[in-house]
Write a protein that holds these residues in place. Structure first.
Motif, PDB file in Angstrom:
ATOM      1  N   UNK A 236       0.842  -1.201   0.000  1.00 35.73           N
ATOM      2  CA  UNK A 236       0.000   0.000   0.000  1.00 35.73           C
ATOM      3  C   UNK A 236       0.876   1.250   0.000  1.00 35.73           C
ATOM      4  N   UNK A 237       0.359   2.295  -0.627  1.00 40.06           N
ATOM      5  CA  UNK A 237       1.083   3.560  -0.722  1.00 40.06           C
ATOM      6  C   UNK A 237       0.083   4.709  -0.741  1.00 40.06           C
ATOM      7  N   UNK A 238       0.562   5.893  -0.497  1.00 39.52           N
ATOM      8  CA  UNK A 238      -0.291   7.085  -0.499  1.00 39.52           C
ATOM      9  C   UNK A 238      -0.697   7.408  -1.931  1.00 39.52           C
ATOM     10  N   UNK A 239      -1.997   7.628  -2.137  1.00 35.75           N
ATOM     11  CA  UNK A 239      -2.535   7.807  -3.491  1.00 35.75           C
ATOM     12  C   UNK A 239      -3.155   9.192  -3.707  1.00 35.75           C
ATOM     13  N   UNK A 240      -2.761  10.141  -2.905  1.00 36.44           N
ATOM     14  CA  UNK A 240      -3.346  11.474  -3.012  1.00 36.44           C
ATOM     15  C   UNK A 240      -2.933  12.134  -4.324  1.00 36.44           C
ATOM     16  N   UNK A 241      -3.928  12.564  -5.107  1.00 33.59           N
ATOM     17  CA  UNK A 241      -3.756  13.236  -6.396  1.00 33.59           C
ATOM     18  C   UNK A 241      -3.038  12.388  -7.440  1.00 33.59           C
ATOM     19  N   UNK A 242      -3.094  11.075  -7.291  1.00 39.04           N
ATOM     20  CA  UNK A 242      -2.426  10.203  -8.258  1.00 39.04           C
ATOM     21  C   UNK A 242      -3.210  10.145  -9.568  1.00 39.04           C
ATOM     22  N   UNK A 243      -4.521   9.974  -9.481  1.00 33.64           N
ATOM     23  CA  UNK A 243      -5.349   9.838 -10.688  1.00 33.64           C
ATOM     24  C   UNK A 243      -6.201  11.077 -10.931  1.00 33.64           C
ATOM     25  N   UNK A 244      -6.986  11.454  -9.952  1.00 32.40           N
ATOM     26  CA  UNK A 244      -7.779  12.680 -10.071  1.00 32.40           C
ATOM     27  C   UNK A 244      -6.981  13.843  -9.485  1.00 32.40           C
ATOM     28  N   UNK A 245      -6.588  14.772 -10.339  1.00 32.86           N
ATOM     29  CA  UNK A 245      -5.803  15.909  -9.898  1.00 32.86           C
ATOM     30  C   UNK A 245      -6.693  16.961  -9.231  1.00 32.86           C
ATOM     31  N   UNK A 246      -6.045  17.973  -8.678  1.00 29.67           N
ATOM     32  CA  UNK A 246      -6.790  19.036  -7.997  1.00 29.67           C
ATOM     33  C   UNK A 246      -7.732  19.751  -8.954  1.00 29.67           C
ATOM     34  N   UNK A 247      -7.296  19.951 -10.180  1.00 23.76           N
ATOM     35  CA  UNK A 247      -8.145  20.617 -11.169  1.00 23.76           C
ATOM     36  C   UNK A 247      -9.357  19.761 -11.538  1.00 23.76           C
ATOM     37  N   UNK A 248      -9.151  18.458 -11.591  1.00 21.09           N
ATOM     38  CA  UNK A 248     -10.275  17.552 -11.881  1.00 21.09           C
ATOM     39  C   UNK A 248     -11.321  17.625 -10.781  1.00 21.09           C
ATOM     40  N   UNK A 249     -10.867  17.647  -9.539  1.00 22.17           N
ATOM     41  CA  UNK A 249     -11.811  17.700  -8.426  1.00 22.17           C
ATOM     42  C   UNK A 249     -12.555  19.028  -8.376  1.00 22.17           C
ATOM     43  N   UNK A 250     -11.917  20.095  -8.792  1.00 24.88           N
ATOM     44  CA  UNK A 250     -12.615  21.385  -8.863  1.00 24.88           C
ATOM     45  C   UNK A 250     -13.766  21.311  -9.863  1.00 24.88           C
ATOM     46  N   UNK A 251     -13.527  20.687 -11.006  1.00 28.98           N
ATOM     47  CA  UNK A 251     -14.581  20.553 -12.009  1.00 28.98           C
ATOM     48  C   UNK A 251     -15.697  19.648 -11.516  1.00 28.98           C
ATOM     49  N   UNK A 252     -15.333  18.576 -10.826  1.00 34.69           N
ATOM     50  CA  UNK A 252     -16.350  17.649 -10.316  1.00 34.69           C
ATOM     51  C   UNK A 252     -17.228  18.334  -9.275  1.00 34.69           C
TER      52      UNK A 252
END
Length: 223
Positions: free
Chosen positions: A28-44
């Motif tokens: 296991x590893x930290x997965x923060x912003x690995x796939x969905x970036x900060x800009x993607x989450x803003x749009x969502x």
């Protein structure tokens, strides 16, 4: 020789072979912003419709054409988890991590056509634990214990409930071919010749046993 004396050891070997073929969960590893970036989450966060969310997820997570059935299944999986995050009022970081967790568990699940249910649950639990305990740089405290419970419950009631559905779609079918070879019988012999040979050997063995019994009875009754 009884069939069970051959069948059960063979079944034991096959079961152990399947066990070794099923890969162990990755670390296991930290997965923060690995796939969905900060800009993607803003749009969502700004989107108010499911088609708009699907468009963002398709661009960020899916490399091939979404018209393909497999990609459509994946898109629905990710969209449902985004909607779950919205219902639970998760922030951007939590939503991004949860989508990455689901993506990694699904990739691990579909690496093999064999049953790895326990390993998938273990892997999901380890990834959640990696994001619920503050121990930098190995883990971060992103989810509370209550949120971890909610996520695991949702994961079991959705993804794991349809586990074999995903396994069927995303993994190739496995066919097991078993061939048996007998001592004293050529491998290129056809089935009928093999059956006749085995039958003849059984008759000779039975005839020899009968002759031995006759001689033994004569000795017992000899005066």
């Amino acid at each position: 020789m009884e069939i069970s004396s051959i069948f059960y050891p063979l079944l034991y070997i096959i079961r152990n072979l399947f066990f070794f073929l099923v890969s162990q969960p990755p670390r296991s590893r930290v997965l923060l912003w690995v796939d969905l970036k900060h800009s993607d989450m803003e749009e969502i966060e700004k989107s108010n419709s499911i088609p708009e969310i699907e468009r963002i997820l398709c661009r960020a997570l899916l490399a091939s054409d979404v018209a393909q059935p497999k990609q459509r299944v994946l898109l629905e999986l990710y969209t449902n988890h985004v909607l779950f995050c919205k219902e639970q009022h998760f922030n951007r970081e939590q939503t991004s991590v949860l989508i990455s967790i689901i993506k990694n568990v699904h990739q691990f699940n579909t690496e093999t056509p064999l049953n790895n249910t326990d390993h998938c649950l273990t892997y999901c639990s380890e990834l959640l634990l990696c994001h619920s305990v503050r121990r930098p740089p190995f883990s971060i405290d992103l989810f509370s214990s209550e949120q971890v419970t909610q996520i695991l419950s949702y994961f079991i009631n959705t993804y794991m409930r349809h586990y074999f559905f995903y396994k069927y779609i995303f993994t190739p079918e496995v066919q097991l071919d078993i061939s048996l070879s007998y001592i004293g019988i050529p491998e290129d012999t056809d089935i009928e010749e093999t059956a006749q040979t085995v039958l003849q050997m059984a008759k000779e063995k039975l005839r020899g046993r009968q002759n031995w019994m006759e001689k033994f009875n004569k000795v017992l009754h000899w005066k």
